[in-house]
Scaffold this active site. Structure first.
Site, short mmCIF file in Angstrom:
data_model
loop_
_atom_site.label_atom_id
_atom_site.label_comp_id
_atom_site.label_asym_id
_atom_site.label_seq_id
_atom_site.Cartn_x
_atom_site.Cartn_y
_atom_site.Cartn_z
N ASP A 414 -61.19 16.12 20.83
CA ASP A 414 -59.99 15.57 21.00
C ASP A 414 -59.59 14.11 21.47
O ASP A 414 -60.47 13.86 22.51
CB ASP A 414 -58.82 16.59 21.61
CG ASP A 414 -57.69 16.33 21.78
OD1 ASP A 414 -56.89 16.37 20.51
OD2 ASP A 414 -56.97 16.19 22.68
N GLU A 467 -61.44 13.31 16.53
CA GLU A 467 -60.03 12.92 16.36
C GLU A 467 -60.11 11.49 16.71
O GLU A 467 -59.54 11.44 17.90
CB GLU A 467 -59.19 13.85 16.91
CG GLU A 467 -57.73 13.91 16.55
CD GLU A 467 -56.72 13.64 17.39
OE1 GLU A 467 -55.66 13.16 17.37
OE2 GLU A 467 -57.25 13.52 18.64
#
Length: 736
Positions: A414, A467
């Protein structure tokens, strides 16, 4: 008193006072088994006890009686016999036989300590934290924690009334690791650490950074996990995993928030646990043809509203859904059903809760000291100091824990962009340049290269997915070629562009035709996954179906056409739960998906389409095997912005199978629409998002179309349903 005085010889008043007040940093210097003047003496600190006897471990005979050396509960005395011993403690209302934690020698090996200091101990979950084990034949738990700047560290729990004076730990030199073996306890025991900081202040009791289990929020204690290995049955899966997760394999991901996929309303709306998810989620995903389940972070996190992205327990599956072995069981059953498991993982930052990592030993240990480097203004969180070896090693060891202990198949990392840029979401003067004066975070670059190298070395076939929302070059390029070494990257640009297009009224789409085609300009610059994730259905963005313009029929038709376009476009696929049933509401982590919508044929038809798209994607190598091959894609003729039609081929290079994909993004049916094709013959229609079974109007080409030809040119005359995507398979592969 003479025996007591002799037993305490050489121990100064200040040292005794520090011990009984819980300020002594070396309890083994006083407590346990010692030689004084050629005599064996035992010292034990038992606040509240009335007396302490020493027993031979072998036969339980009494070999000494300890007398009170300090009224706070310090006992000492000579012992005649040699050999292992136990203590019999006489409390006001009970007698307890127990082992002495201070009778055991050094616990961690020098190599462990060396690797921890280097930041290269990739199995911290088996070294630090709480390890249920036997020591010298005695069952108990070995505790170990990194706190190099602490004056004193004690382990506290139900077993010692959470009293930090009772079980102070031993410091192991330059590594800054404190250790203690506590006999007589085991898995399921709750515990924390009580730490005295460098300034002499007692900090709030801290959860274990390397705990492998934890209480479910809002409780905050760590829990001793079982140490026995899980009885895995997924050997065949792991042996084939590299093939299943290769760049030329079909990868279609169903993204899930474990707590809100399905709640049992008849039981007060409680979550399903891992074993219930095995019974319900796994067969559902398998039936829809997804190859992977991706969970939003299931590592322990204090605030459910963070959806797991503010993680504190980087080694512990959250207690919300069961025990660690229950999560292992879930992964094992996924593999048995042919489904891989991806976990969202957050190495960028952590919350500021006083019982967590923040100021762990009274100093900014895990985080940067300077808030310009160490504080995330957007999320009110602290940023890991990845330039410190021990911290970098801690975070990488967390990644390896999930891949090695739990057999997870991939990690989706993330907020990579926030780690790569020192000025991420900061104004001038709010960030610190790197040593060259630039904005690139060199420590994060080195961290990612190290992380990805270790994953690929230690867990072949496992994936690491970024990401990353910027144009940082070489995110998925190999480390040895100067890249970051990720296997895939979420294509955020494609997602934003295509959703922006689909949200427009069809009459205006011809002016923004490029939003759907621009992705091919850079489609092969990285290895991409096309994500329609949870981020797109929260915070007022609307659900997938509500993003679509028009009346209800047009909304469903638009969404079906978009899914058809997406599944045929180059790149691996990801869809957030609820997107497959056309949920009207935005996602709410406190509520279940609206499964009753499936009573409506439009919703059930959309779900059926997603399943058929997954099966077509998996069955046709022309679609999935060329996701990273530029020769696997070709536009079919010039752009047709005026009619908002997109036509392209997906193909196996050099004469292999070929699919023709045509999307009509207006509500106007088109008949006799010409598309030039490479060869004459019959082109079979293998998918039509306007099919009646999907809730469409059932307009199409009657199962296929015969290509006309003249002068070496072939073409199809197609019927294009309104707001629909059709897929036809070429004659060389399909036959008649």
């Amino acid at each position: 008193m003479t025996a007591v005085r002799d037993a305490m010889a050489g121990i100064g008043h200040d040292a005794v006072t520090a011990l009984v007040e819980g300020r002594h940093g070396d309890p083994f210097a006083i407590l346990g088994d010692h030689r004084v003047g050629g005599e064996r003496v035992i010292r034990a600190f038992m606040p509240g006890a009335r007396g302490v006897d020493v027993l031979a471990r072998e036969d339980g005979s009494r070999i000494g009686t300890l007398e009170m050396a300090h009224p706070a509960g310090l006992f000492a005395g000579p012992v005649a016999a040699a050999g292992p011993y136990r203590l019999r403690v006489r409390w006001p209302d009970a007698v307890q036989d127990t082992e002495d934690p201070y009778s055991f020698g050094l616990l961690l090996g020098d190599l462990d300590l060396h690797l921890i200091g280097q930041g290269t101990h990739y199995q911290l979950g088996r070294c630090l934290g709480a390890q249920a084990m036997s020591c010298e034949g005695v069952v108990g738990v070995r505790f170990a924690v990194w706190a190099p700047n602490a004056r004193r560290v004690s382990v506290v729990g139900d077993f010692n009334s959470w009293d930090g004076r009772r079980l102070p730990m031993r410091l192991r030199g330059s590594a800054g690791v404190w250790e203690l073996f506590v006999p007589g306890i085991g898995p399921g025991t709750r515990y924390k650490y009580e730490i005295v900081g460098p300034a002499g202040n007692v900090l709030p009791q801290k959860a274990d950074p390397v705990a492998r289990a934890a209480e479910a929020a809002p409780a905050t204690a760590s829990i001793v996990a079982r140490s026995e290995p899980f009885p895995w049955t997924d050997g065949d899966w792991k042996a084939a995993r590299a093939h299943r997760q290769a760049l030329d394999a079909p990868i279609s991901v169903y993204e899930v928030h474990a707590g809100s996929w399905l709640k049992l309303m008849e039981e007060g709306g409680r979550n399903l646990d891992w074993r219930e998810l095995v019974d319900r989620l796994v067969p559902y995903v398998a039936a829809l043809g997804f190859t992977h389940i991706e969970f939003m972070p299931i590592m322990e996190h204090p605030f459910g509203g963070s959806w797991g992205y503010q993680t504190l327990g980087l080694f512990a599956p959250t207690g919300r859904y069961g025990a660690p072995e229950d999560f292992a069981y879930f992964v094992d059953r996924c593999h048995a059903s042919g489904i891989g498991v991806i976990l969202d993982w957050v190495p960028a930052h952590f919350p500021t809760d006083a019982w967590g990592l923040a100021q762990f030993d009274g100093t900014p240990l895990y985080e940067h000291a300077d808030p310009r480097e160490g504080f995330h203004q957007d999320w009110n969180t602290l940023i890991f100091n990845l330039g410190r070896n021990e911290v970098k090693g801690f975070v990488i060891a967390s990644a390896m824990e999930w891949l090695e202990r739990y057999h997870v198949d991939a990690l989706r990392v993330d907020a990579v962009a926030s780690m790569l840029y020192r000025d991420y979401s900061r104004k001038a003067g709010e960030w610190v340049p790197n040593k060259f004066g630039g904005r690139e975070n060199l420590e994060s670059v080195e961290f990612f290269r190290h992380l990805n190298s270790m994953v690929h070395q230690r867990e072949p076939g496992a994936l690491v997915i970024a990401e990353e929302s910027t144009a940082w070059p070489g995110v998925t390029a190999p480390v040895e070629q100067g890249g970051l070494g990720f296997d895939m990257k979420w294509n955020m640009g494609w997602m934003h562009d295509t959703l922006q297009y689909m949200e427009k009224e069809p009459v205006y789409r011809r002016f923004d035709h490029h939003l759907m085609t621009f992705g091919m300009v850079y489609a092969y610059s990285e290895h991409f996954m096309l994500p329609l994730s949870h981020d797109e259905v929260v915070h007022g963005k609307g659900s997938m179906i509500r993003k679509m313009p028009g009346d209800d029929w047009q909304k469903f038709a638009n969404l079906r056409a978009y899914y058809g376009f997406m599944w045929m476009f180059p790149g691996k696929k990801l869809l957030f739960m609820g997107g497959e049933i056309g949920q009207w509401r935005e996602w709410n982590h406190d509520a279940s998906l609206d499964w009753d919508l499936l009573d409506n044929p439009h919703h059930s038809g959309l779900q059926r389409l997603v399943g058929d798209l997954n099966r077509l994607y998996a069955a046709e190598p022309a679609v999935h095997a060329t996701d990273s091959d530029p020769e696997g894609f070709r536009w079919a003729g010039p752009e047709d912005a005026e009619n908002s039609v997109f036509a392209f081929f997906r193909q196996i290079p050099h004469g292999g199978e070929r699919l023709l994909v045509v999307s009509n993004m207006t509500p106007v049916p088109r008949t006799g629409y010409r598309v030039d094709v490479p060869e004459a013959g019959y082109w079979r229609e293998v998918l039509n998002t306007d099919a009646g079974g999907y809730g469409g109007g059932n307009l199409g080409n009657g199962g296929g179309a015969e290509a006309e030809s003249a002068d070496g040119t072939a073409w199809l005359r197609l019927t294009l349903p309104p707001l629909a995507t059709i897929v036809l398979k070429g004659p060389s592969a399909a036959g008649r």
